[in-house]
Design a protein around this motif. Structure first.
Motif, PDB file in Angstrom:
ATOM      1  N   ARG A 215      28.884 -67.861  57.796  1.00 51.83           N
ATOM      2  CA  ARG A 215      29.679 -68.137  58.996  1.00 51.83           C
ATOM      3  C   ARG A 215      31.094 -68.583  58.650  1.00 51.83           C
ATOM      4  N   HIS A 216      31.450 -68.572  57.352  1.00 51.62           N
ATOM      5  CA  HIS A 216      32.788 -68.963  56.908  1.00 51.62           C
ATOM      6  C   HIS A 216      33.154 -70.370  57.379  1.00 51.62           C
ATOM      7  N   THR A 217      32.177 -71.283  57.311  1.00 54.92           N
ATOM      8  CA  THR A 217      32.472 -72.672  57.661  1.00 54.92           C
ATOM      9  C   THR A 217      32.447 -73.523  56.393  1.00 54.92           C
ATOM     10  N   ASP A 218      32.885 -74.742  56.533  1.00 55.19           N
ATOM     11  CA  ASP A 218      32.998 -75.637  55.374  1.00 55.19           C
ATOM     12  C   ASP A 218      31.652 -76.319  55.134  1.00 55.19           C
ATOM     13  N   GLY A 219      31.043 -76.070  53.985  1.00 56.49           N
ATOM     14  CA  GLY A 219      29.712 -76.591  53.737  1.00 56.49           C
ATOM     15  C   GLY A 219      29.682 -77.799  52.823  1.00 56.49           C
ATOM     16  N   ARG A 220      30.859 -78.399  52.535  1.00 57.81           N
ATOM     17  CA  ARG A 220      30.844 -79.463  51.536  1.00 57.81           C
ATOM     18  C   ARG A 220      30.034 -80.683  51.969  1.00 57.81           C
ATOM     19  N   ASP A 221      30.053 -80.991  53.277  1.00 55.13           N
ATOM     20  CA  ASP A 221      29.266 -82.142  53.730  1.00 55.13           C
ATOM     21  C   ASP A 221      27.786 -81.947  53.435  1.00 55.13           C
ATOM     22  N   ASP A 222      27.278 -80.763  53.738  1.00 58.32           N
ATOM     23  CA  ASP A 222      25.867 -80.512  53.478  1.00 58.32           C
ATOM     24  C   ASP A 222      25.566 -80.540  51.987  1.00 58.32           C
ATOM     25  N   LEU A 223      26.487 -79.992  51.191  1.00 57.11           N
ATOM     26  CA  LEU A 223      26.250 -80.010  49.743  1.00 57.11           C
ATOM     27  C   LEU A 223      26.155 -81.444  49.241  1.00 57.11           C
ATOM     28  N   ARG A 224      27.113 -82.288  49.678  1.00 50.38           N
ATOM     29  CA  ARG A 224      27.109 -83.683  49.214  1.00 50.38           C
ATOM     30  C   ARG A 224      25.848 -84.408  49.649  1.00 50.38           C
ATOM     31  N   ARG A 225      25.383 -84.085  50.847  1.00 52.87           N
ATOM     32  CA  ARG A 225      24.184 -84.729  51.370  1.00 52.87           C
ATOM     33  C   ARG A 225      22.941 -84.345  50.569  1.00 52.87           C
ATOM     34  N   LEU A 226      22.922 -83.109  50.024  1.00 54.71           N
ATOM     35  CA  LEU A 226      21.660 -82.565  49.507  1.00 54.71           C
ATOM     36  C   LEU A 226      21.605 -82.355  47.999  1.00 54.71           C
ATOM     37  N   VAL A 227      22.692 -81.871  47.390  1.00 62.29           N
ATOM     38  CA  VAL A 227      22.604 -81.485  45.980  1.00 62.29           C
ATOM     39  C   VAL A 227      22.465 -82.724  45.087  1.00 62.29           C
ATOM     40  N   PRO A 228      21.482 -82.703  44.154  1.00 58.15           N
ATOM     41  CA  PRO A 228      21.324 -83.842  43.249  1.00 58.15           C
ATOM     42  C   PRO A 228      22.596 -84.094  42.455  1.00 58.15           C
ATOM     43  N   ALA A 229      22.811 -85.357  42.114  1.00 62.12           N
ATOM     44  CA  ALA A 229      24.071 -85.786  41.506  1.00 62.12           C
ATOM     45  C   ALA A 229      24.451 -84.978  40.266  1.00 62.12           C
ATOM     46  N   ARG A 230      23.453 -84.667  39.440  1.00 59.68           N
ATOM     47  CA  ARG A 230      23.805 -84.043  38.167  1.00 59.68           C
ATOM     48  C   ARG A 230      24.334 -82.618  38.340  1.00 59.68           C
ATOM     49  N   TYR A 231      24.063 -81.968  39.495  1.00 61.22           N
ATOM     50  CA  TYR A 231      24.574 -80.609  39.713  1.00 61.22           C
ATOM     51  C   TYR A 231      25.734 -80.565  40.710  1.00 61.22           C
ATOM     52  N   LEU A 232      25.967 -81.701  41.423  1.00 63.67           N
ATOM     53  CA  LEU A 232      26.903 -81.652  42.544  1.00 63.67           C
ATOM     54  C   LEU A 232      28.282 -81.145  42.139  1.00 63.67           C
ATOM     55  N   ALA A 233      28.821 -81.696  41.039  1.00 63.81           N
ATOM     56  CA  ALA A 233      30.203 -81.363  40.662  1.00 63.81           C
ATOM     57  C   ALA A 233      30.376 -79.857  40.507  1.00 63.81           C
ATOM     58  N   GLN A 234      29.532 -79.242  39.696  1.00 62.75           N
ATOM     59  CA  GLN A 234      29.749 -77.808  39.456  1.00 62.75           C
ATOM     60  C   GLN A 234      29.507 -76.965  40.698  1.00 62.75           C
ATOM     61  N   VAL A 235      28.581 -77.379  41.580  1.00 60.10           N
ATOM     62  CA  VAL A 235      28.361 -76.603  42.803  1.00 60.10           C
ATOM     63  C   VAL A 235      29.568 -76.722  43.721  1.00 60.10           C
ATOM     64  N   GLU A 236      30.015 -77.955  43.923  1.00 57.51           N
ATOM     65  CA  GLU A 236      31.114 -78.190  44.862  1.00 57.51           C
ATOM     66  C   GLU A 236      32.396 -77.494  44.422  1.00 57.51           C
ATOM     67  N   ASN A 237      32.630 -77.444  43.122  1.00 56.84           N
ATOM     68  CA  ASN A 237      33.880 -76.855  42.638  1.00 56.84           C
ATOM     69  C   ASN A 237      33.822 -75.337  42.510  1.00 56.84           C
ATOM     70  N   SER A 238      32.669 -74.760  42.698  1.00 59.26           N
ATOM     71  CA  SER A 238      32.562 -73.322  42.491  1.00 59.26           C
ATOM     72  C   SER A 238      33.061 -72.568  43.723  1.00 59.26           C
ATOM     73  N   PRO A 239      33.732 -71.458  43.516  1.00 65.27           N
ATOM     74  CA  PRO A 239      34.102 -70.630  44.674  1.00 65.27           C
ATOM     75  C   PRO A 239      32.873 -69.960  45.320  1.00 65.27           C
ATOM     76  N   GLN A 240      31.760 -69.855  44.580  1.00 63.55           N
ATOM     77  CA  GLN A 240      30.527 -69.321  45.192  1.00 63.55           C
ATOM     78  C   GLN A 240      29.415 -70.365  45.115  1.00 63.55           C
ATOM     79  N   PRO A 241      29.493 -71.408  45.931  1.00 58.19           N
ATOM     80  CA  PRO A 241      28.519 -72.503  45.765  1.00 58.19           C
ATOM     81  C   PRO A 241      27.067 -72.053  45.918  1.00 58.19           C
TER      82      PRO A 241
END
Lengths: 303, 303, 303, 303, 303
Positions: free
Chosen positions: B129-155
């Motif tokens: 839907r081309h919306t911003d998903g960072r809030d959901d990522l922060r809420r859900l992704v475990p800490a050890r993977y969060l950085a690389q997921v959030e910074n990726s252009p294809q999360p």
């Protein structure tokens, strides 16, 4: 589902139960009334100098028939897929029981597993028809899993989880190697496919706008039709108009009935009979007595 | 998606929300204006000695109906495939969690994995839907993977990579044999199928020329229709012309709406509700409290 | 491929680029000329005592529309399958890279493998479009495989062979167990499916006789149409005749364009953009800088 | 198969070879004769007071067109499936050779295996076309298997059995672990699918009654058509009648031609060229000289 | 199934056996009687001042043709699927025997297994046609399994269970590793798919209401047709009316015949010949003498 296999073509013309006539009778009567009005008003109507001709109605009728054909295809595809999923359920359960019987030897464990398979089918039926399945769960689920299944808001999926658990236990107990475990686990994945597929059909109807557009155009078309037919057909208008309306309304009505194949109208899937069949077959595979086979009722109806 | 299960057939005729009427109202009004012009100009028009007859319009109308049926099939197939992919998402995630629960025992690891599964669903929704998903990522992704997921252009794809990483770790730590690893990895491949399939539907529309050809022919057909109908129908022209135009315009408009099933118009897929459902089910499978179930809003609308 | 997502319905009526108008303009002009001839000859033609009526042309037009619908279905199915194969390419490549990253640790080896995956996509594109792919091969294929790939008459298939070779090497070096090897090898089989599927579509057209029959009947139908319309429509013949011809010719022309989805006309698949997307995603997965993303050109065109 | 890629639309109108004209020419001539008779008898025929009108023929023609569309779909689906099976043959053979090359090292064994793969393709072709394949078997099958293959009533299936035998030998000799053996054996299963699928298409035609019904109705329709057209069209009857008959007869004739896609008419699959392509590609994969590539003959025809 | 491969197009027009003429002859005669009545009553009928025109019958006829096309598609899809399942049966049985031959060496065991495969095919045939299969079971099933198969209410499924048992025995005896066992077991799952698929087709007809609606509308349409045709066609009414009725009735009748592809009417699947073919092929694979090949009887009929 109506079961009526080898009837003579002539008597079929007058079958009532299982046809969609009961659903569309009221709309057909409205159409009859419209036709009679059209015949009565004809003289006054002709003096008005305006007349509906058949030509635009032919165009419209054929266009609606094409779109109705599309909608019938879509509804029937849902019905067929639903039936295939229930077929895959039986197939996978037979395969699972065969696999388990062929590699394990503890009869009691095998029977517990087969009980869970049967419970899975009944529980899925209750989920799809929104009925209360606790009686069947209590009757079938082995004691050690009953509590968590009964208390779960998704008992069918929880049963699958318990089967996974049971399988993991056999593996940890050394009764199954990892390779054999994987072969059986692949069939649990297929059970998961069946459950997910049925859920999808039950929860996602054909886009509502299709239903609306066809519902409206068919209805308006049938209502205006007598006025287009009456200048040519006079007293025969009611006959022809009701006949054409019957063709369109009945197919529209059936498409709507088949859209939800898990309902309990006469043309839906006989989920009770399917579960009953699964129970009979699985019981027979482990040489236990199974239930009686369900028979169609007086109206040739299986539920 | 509009949810409107058991309404009486009569009231359905007047439903506004969820029909495509809002989208085509302007074009229907134009058609009404054209019809009135045709009725007014009729006398002058007949003196001109030329007249549009219904015959070529019947031919054209039926041909357009056939092509429109083809386009509806194509759009509906995209809608169905999209829904099947989201169904496969839920199925595969349930299977993955079942597999992991049945062979691993470390609760914390299992929960991390389930968090990544839930994050995958939400992230895919945001991507489609081309919306911003960072809030959901922060809420859900475990800490050890969060950085690389959030910074990726294809999360979403990166999440899959992290799940592969997590799985490889379990294998290297000796908690999974190669065979069990392969069985779970096969389901990660299926998640990859789902992601790739949805991407394909979102990025490759039906060839633009189909849209153009039907858009133009339907529009021109509806505009010329009143002039073909008026010699026979006189004052009834607006009624019949708007009715026929409604049939064609509404199906063309719906086909366009369904072509992108991930949008947010009333007949598109309710991605928020699907993600919410996935989250509830996966939480329940590991006995954690999940979110509230989304309910349709006042217009029977699920987003 | 033309990319033109959210345009207003009104302006769509006048889009030129991406429609099939350029291809059929000449035939439409011929039809216009025929119509004008028909209008001019009308008087002389009526004295002859013969007249083409609309009725047989209605029958013929509808029959042709039905057969054209069939051909459109067949062409569109090829287009859809081609797009699905390229979707499966991306999916499988992502899965392969995920699998390799999750079980191997040697970064240099992983990068070589990802280079071969990217080269596979570009090489397949060159093969399908019959262009020279040596530059891309030299840019991407690792040195130790370059010679045999470049010299092969089937470089794409040879790349697959090299990947199999690379994988066998990892297995022989003890970095992969047989089970893990098999899991990855299964995805190489899927790459082989993609390559073979695309080859099949590119090399086997729809039976030539279908093209011929529809080409001829559509053309003859459009040429004779003005003579059937002119007795009723007089001066309006050119308008209606060109309109009907546009409907039939444009759909026939588009069906022919989509029959070879790997070409470079505006409605074909944007293979360059797809390869570019694959390269970007695979580079990102191993944290290397990838190329720029391709954007549509001034005509909203992706190649 | 006719290969005629980028021809100008105008010259296509006059292509003879590869069209179905040769097959239906006689029936078209009959239709022409009927039309001339209708024109001659017109006067006498009108005095009789009976006339065939176009209306029932329109209805009948459209109904036949719809059923013919159905039959074309069915025939084309068989053609497409046949082509996909031959595509899967090439894909699977490439995958098998890649797998074998990647895990085995004995060049001579690999070459024997590739010979059997090539022999499998040629033998299947001979089986489907009912030709004598012994020359190809002698040329390709390794000496140790030749006797049993040549003497078998099902040489193609026997070749598959020999490949299974060869594979089992590698396993017993310890050159393949059970896991690797299973991965290759799965592709032998796919070869078995291809063989069985082609056999099924070759041995089970579309139900004969479909062929009969359409054959008869199309023929009778075309024969009566001139008498329905002549009251309106007079001298133009032969032109229009032959045109309409051409549309119906050619599609009926093509549907019959495609029903058996393994035949040797111009629109059937070029099995010789496909086998030749397989041989070239497999030879190239093991760096052996392969045969020359087959080229279309003077009539653009590949067999 | 009727086998009638290369007949001249002219003689096909008069084929009797295998067409659906025998089934619809009575209804066609009724239609002929109706037509004659219509011709006789014409004068009196015209004085009545009412007349059925062709226009509403054209609309109705085309609509019915569209719906009949849909029903034909559905029936033919069942026929095709049934044939594919029997094709998959042969394929899977060949694969199973090849796998078993390639990894086991005990000839007696292999032969017992092949006997069970052949018995499976015959038993499935008897189950689908509701005939008594005990003779075939006694002829084929190895002594140690005969009792439990013969006494089971589901002998076909029980055979599958016995094969699983046999396979488990080989594994427990150490003749098969778990990996090899799994590869063969996967093909037993496919046999289970075939059995379940055939059962599904045999037990779940197309929703009865479809049959009813089309049965009625086609019948009523054909009965009223003469009265609509007679004002224009006079003495030619019987000819045209019977011709149109033939088209509709024969397709409706064939759709009904194909709906149950396991029956024994001329257009159904030749299950006896298919079982016979399987027996021949499997016997040949283990170098045993097989039965004679069945040939079509005098009416080109295979049962």
């Amino acid at each position: 589902m109506i079961v009526r296999p080898h009837q003579h073509w002539f008597f079929r013309l007058f079958v009532w139960h299982g046809s969609v006539l009961p659903d569309i009778l009221f709309r057909l009567s409205l159409n009859l009334v419209m036709s009679v009005i059209a015949v009565i008003c004809l003289q006054w109507y002709e003096q008005l100098g305006v007349r509906l001709t058949t030509a635009p109605f032919s165009l419209l009728g054929i266009a609606i028939a094409i779109f109705l054909g599309f909608r019938n295809n879509a509804s029937y595809a849902r019905y067929t897929e639903a039936r295939q999923l229930w077929g895959a359920l039986l197939i996978t359960q037979r395969s699972l029981l065969r696999q388990v019987k062929s590699v394990l030897s503890d009869e009691a464990e095998i029977q517990q597993f087969s009980q869970m398979l049967i419970a899975f089918a009944w529980s899925m039926k209750h989920q799809l028809r929104h009925t209360d399945g606790r009686d069947d769960l209590r009757r079938l689920v082995p004691a050690r899993y009953l509590a968590q299944v009964e208390n779960s808001p998704q008992p069918t999926n929880r049963l699958l989880l318990c089967m996974g658990d049971w399988l993991g236990e056999q593996r940890r107990a050394g009764r199954l190697s990892d390779v054999l475990y994987s072969g059986i686990d692949a069939n649990l994945n297929r059970l998961s496919d069946v459950l997910g597929g049925c859920d999808r059909i039950a929860n996602t109807p054909i886009p509502f706008a299709y239903t609306l557009i066809l519902h409206r155009t068919v209805y308006l078309f049938c209502s205006l039709l007598p006025f287009a037919l009456v200048p040519d057909l006079h007293y025969l208008t009611p006959l022809v108009s009701v006949f054409i309306s019957y063709t369109f309304l009945s197919l529209e009505s059936l498409a709507e009935e088949l859209e939800d194949p898990f309902g309990s109208s006469p043309n839906d899937l006989p989920l009770n009979a399917l579960c009953n069949g699964i129970e009979i077959i699985l019981c027979e595979m482990i040489d236990r007595p199974g239930p009686e086979k369900m028979r169609p009722d007086g109206n040739c109806m299986l539920t």
